[in-house]
Design a protein around this motif. Sequence first.
Motif, PDB file in Angstrom:
ATOM      1  N   HIS A 213       0.821  -1.224   0.000  1.00 51.13           N
ATOM      2  CA  HIS A 213       0.000   0.000   0.000  1.00 51.13           C
ATOM      3  C   HIS A 213       0.848   1.264   0.000  1.00 51.13           C
ATOM      4  O   HIS A 213       0.627   2.198   0.765  1.00 51.13           O
ATOM      5  N   ASN A 214       1.853   1.265  -0.858  1.00 49.53           N
ATOM      6  CA  ASN A 214       2.653   2.467  -1.087  1.00 49.53           C
ATOM      7  C   ASN A 214       2.520   2.863  -2.553  1.00 49.53           C
ATOM      8  O   ASN A 214       1.616   2.375  -3.255  1.00 49.53           O
ATOM      9  N   ASN A 215       3.421   3.730  -3.028  1.00 51.01           N
ATOM     10  CA  ASN A 215       3.356   4.207  -4.413  1.00 51.01           C
ATOM     11  C   ASN A 215       4.580   3.779  -5.215  1.00 51.01           C
ATOM     12  O   ASN A 215       5.010   4.487  -6.128  1.00 51.01           O
ATOM     13  N   LEU A 216       5.139   2.620  -4.868  1.00 48.69           N
ATOM     14  CA  LEU A 216       6.324   2.145  -5.576  1.00 48.69           C
ATOM     15  C   LEU A 216       5.966   1.789  -7.024  1.00 48.69           C
ATOM     16  O   LEU A 216       5.046   1.011  -7.260  1.00 48.69           O
ATOM     17  N   GLN A 217       6.715   2.336  -7.953  1.00 49.77           N
ATOM     18  CA  GLN A 217       6.513   1.996  -9.363  1.00 49.77           C
ATOM     19  C   GLN A 217       7.411   0.843  -9.786  1.00 49.77           C
ATOM     20  O   GLN A 217       7.167   0.207 -10.809  1.00 49.77           O
ATOM     21  N   THR A 218       8.435   0.595  -8.991  1.00 51.08           N
ATOM     22  CA  THR A 218       9.306  -0.546  -9.238  1.00 51.08           C
ATOM     23  C   THR A 218       9.883  -0.998  -7.911  1.00 51.08           C
ATOM     24  O   THR A 218       9.910  -0.238  -6.934  1.00 51.08           O
ATOM     25  N   PHE A 219      10.314  -2.230  -7.867  1.00 49.65           N
ATOM     26  CA  PHE A 219      10.946  -2.776  -6.659  1.00 49.65           C
ATOM     27  C   PHE A 219      12.117  -3.626  -7.116  1.00 49.65           C
ATOM     28  O   PHE A 219      11.942  -4.633  -7.801  1.00 49.65           O
ATOM     29  N   ASP A 220      13.327  -3.189  -6.737  1.00 51.45           N
ATOM     30  CA  ASP A 220      14.529  -3.895  -7.159  1.00 51.45           C
ATOM     31  C   ASP A 220      14.785  -5.058  -6.206  1.00 51.45           C
ATOM     32  O   ASP A 220      15.060  -4.842  -5.016  1.00 51.45           O
ATOM     33  N   PRO A 221      14.700  -6.299  -6.680  1.00 47.69           N
ATOM     34  CA  PRO A 221      14.939  -7.452  -5.799  1.00 47.69           C
ATOM     35  C   PRO A 221      16.312  -7.436  -5.140  1.00 47.69           C
ATOM     36  O   PRO A 221      16.511  -8.077  -4.103  1.00 47.69           O
ATOM     37  N   LEU A 222      17.276  -6.702  -5.727  1.00 47.69           N
ATOM     38  CA  LEU A 222      18.612  -6.642  -5.139  1.00 47.69           C
ATOM     39  C   LEU A 222      18.602  -6.006  -3.761  1.00 47.69           C
ATOM     40  O   LEU A 222      19.545  -6.181  -2.980  1.00 47.69           O
ATOM     41  N   ILE A 223      17.546  -5.260  -3.445  1.00 43.87           N
ATOM     42  CA  ILE A 223      17.410  -4.664  -2.115  1.00 43.87           C
ATOM     43  C   ILE A 223      17.407  -5.749  -1.053  1.00 43.87           C
ATOM     44  O   ILE A 223      17.854  -5.533   0.088  1.00 43.87           O
ATOM     45  N   CYS A 224      16.910  -6.923  -1.421  1.00 42.32           N
ATOM     46  CA  CYS A 224      16.741  -8.001  -0.447  1.00 42.32           C
ATOM     47  C   CYS A 224      17.983  -8.870  -0.272  1.00 42.32           C
ATOM     48  O   CYS A 224      17.948  -9.845   0.502  1.00 42.32           O
TER      49      CYS A 224
END
Length: 798
Positions: free
Chosen positions: A494-505
């Motif tokens: 429930h945010n406004n992320l347009q992309t999520f980089d899996p490398l964050i994890c």
Amino acid sequence: MVPWMAMALMTATTFFSRLDPGSCHSCLEVFPSIEYQCMDQNFSEVPMDIPSSTQNLDLSFNPLRFLAPRSFSRITGLRILDLSRCDIQKIEDDTYQGLYNLSTLILTGNPIQSLGLRAFYGLPKLQKLVVVETNLMSLEDLPIGHLMTLQELYLGHNSISSLELPSYFANFSSLQHLDLHLNQIKNISDGDLEPIKLNPNITLDLSQNPIQYIHPGVLKGIQLSGLILRGSFHRSAIMHACLKGMAGLQVNKLLLGNYKNEVHMAVRESNILDGLCEVEVDEFWMVSPSEFPSDNEFFKCLVNISVFHLVAAPIKVLPNLPIFPKLFSLVLTDCNFDILPNLPSTSFSSLKELRITHHRDLTTLSDLKLPSLELLDLSQNTLTVLSCCSDKIFGTPKLKHLNLSYNARITLAKNFMGLENLESLDLQHSQMKGLNSLRHLKMAGNSFQDNTLHDIFKNLNELISLNISYCRLEQVLQRAMESLHQLQVLDISHNNLQTFDPLICIPLLNLQVLNCSFNSITALDGWNLQALSGTLVSIDFSGNPFDCGCDHQVFFQWVREHTQLLNRSKPMICQTPSHMKGVPLLLFDNLTCQMKKAIIAMSVLAIMVVLLILAMVYKFYFHLMLLVGCKKISGGESTYDAFVIYSSQDEEWVRKELVKNLEEGVPSFQLCLHYRDFIPGVAIAANIIQEGFHKSRKVIVVISKNFIQSRWCKFEYEIAQTWQFLSSQGGIIFIMLQKVEKSLLRQQVELYRLLRRNTYLEWEDTGLGRHVFWRRLRKALLDGRTKSHKEAGEQGTR
């Protein structure tokens, strides 16, 4: 065929490149067809290859010198034009005609000597005009009275000595900023500002003018949005008198002070600002003042202001201040404080915003006791807070926004008791202590600066679950999770992320549950998804507007291979393209993309074949004409014995030697010559083929330096080769009229090869040489000659 295909590919490339109108080879293309940087390219005129769609053009540091009428009319889309330091000395009438969309024009640093009365005509939308450092002597010299849309006018660093505004300033109803800094204005006299009296939205900048006198009452009834007087008074007595002369002025923002690198005027008198008692000021700025008196009389005429900025003041302790009953905001920036200033609540009872920032020596936090304060900004200092945070620390029970970012160390040892109204807490880039044992952190519904999640979780090494849902996040920096090695549950839904980089994890070695549902994610990097921890047992990407286009096949493949991890009760749904809207992502068929690729490949191949055919037809059009003609006349009699190919510069030799000896000799030969036998009104190429090759038995090629350099001779020679190939009896006779250097001859590769393989005639202007030459040439022409031709030739000699 290989050279033909290469040529076709080059032709196709050229064809498609010409479809793009936005190509400028002389400038840096910042944004295609929109923005070009042509700075310091030694242009003496506006480049012709700048696309008409260009909106932002930087031509600064080019020696343009002279601007003629309609110099830019071709670039109709222009909105920003920078002509800084182009050594422009003359701008003629209608120079900018056609720039109907131009909003910003910059002429900084040009030694302008002549301005046409219509120099700025044709600019109906101009909003910002910069004429800084241009030798301007008077405001009357600037013909801009028709620029009704002007909002900003910058005339600094000139030689203007009078502030008397021309009457046309009364028409500038949209003007908001008038910059006259660093001129030679010494006096402000009666009537100088009369044209802008009815415009309360103007900010007037008179900084660094040697102002010595302001006529008393001259500003009475004048309303300004802002007045800037930095470095305008060289002695305190002059400043005191000039501020007295400002009586009756109404100004929203008044800025006084100096510049850091200048010699500061000494201020010792407590009454230097007394003139402001007769001036209505809402926001007051004091910038880089010298050390001023510590008694509370100094600011006594400013007690009714609502905003107070003190910037770069060389003081360690805030002087005694009077009571400010209406003060809403106090900003103390870049002073020499080493301890938080003492602000008595009696003097600042109405204060709601306090910003104390950019103090290198401010390390200690002290009690504030400001009961009405709602915003406290203590960022960009070197604070060490050992026990944060509660109402007892700040004495601010109504505090809503607290910023402690970019400080030395913040130890969280309190439970924010008494700060129940706190809505935002900014601790980024400050070392946090005191939360080493924290295992569960719920921050749902909070807000982050710039809607970006930074690395604010340092030292939370034991954190197991983190909830940052409903925080309006638009971006998560890759380093944000670097310290959370023990994290098992991450809820970023429930945010406004347009992309999520899996490398964050990648640092999350123990991550089991990842919830990224209900964001604005259209797709994920399928290759980077491999970086997700192998410990994951649940992933939720539902509620995102996925783009089910063929560009994301790797992502779709990953989804199909990891269906056991997905939340099956909430399927992932396609949002785009329109024909896939509402379709579950798992139903996406890769075969469709493969078919599309095949169709595209076949289409491209078909286009290339068509282009290849067109290119070949274009190149060999005249050869085809020759082929058709040869078929039509095959077996028929020829009109001429030979068609002569030669350079027009060798025509004298052809007339006096070749024609005279062959047509008047025995036997005689009939030659086809372009100047005599071509039909008027017919295209040259058509005459060459129809009159020259179709009606001749032989072709005579007269080779010289002029021949090698002639494009028409090259064309005729190439057609002659095709003619020789198609005609069963055709032959080419080469005459070397003069010695030609091998390096020059090698430019015509095919001709060079033929001359090396075949016998040719050489012209030698001697008695014996001429006799041998004509005997051999007549023999070559008689070869293949029919009886009718011979008889016609004999009759022609009788």
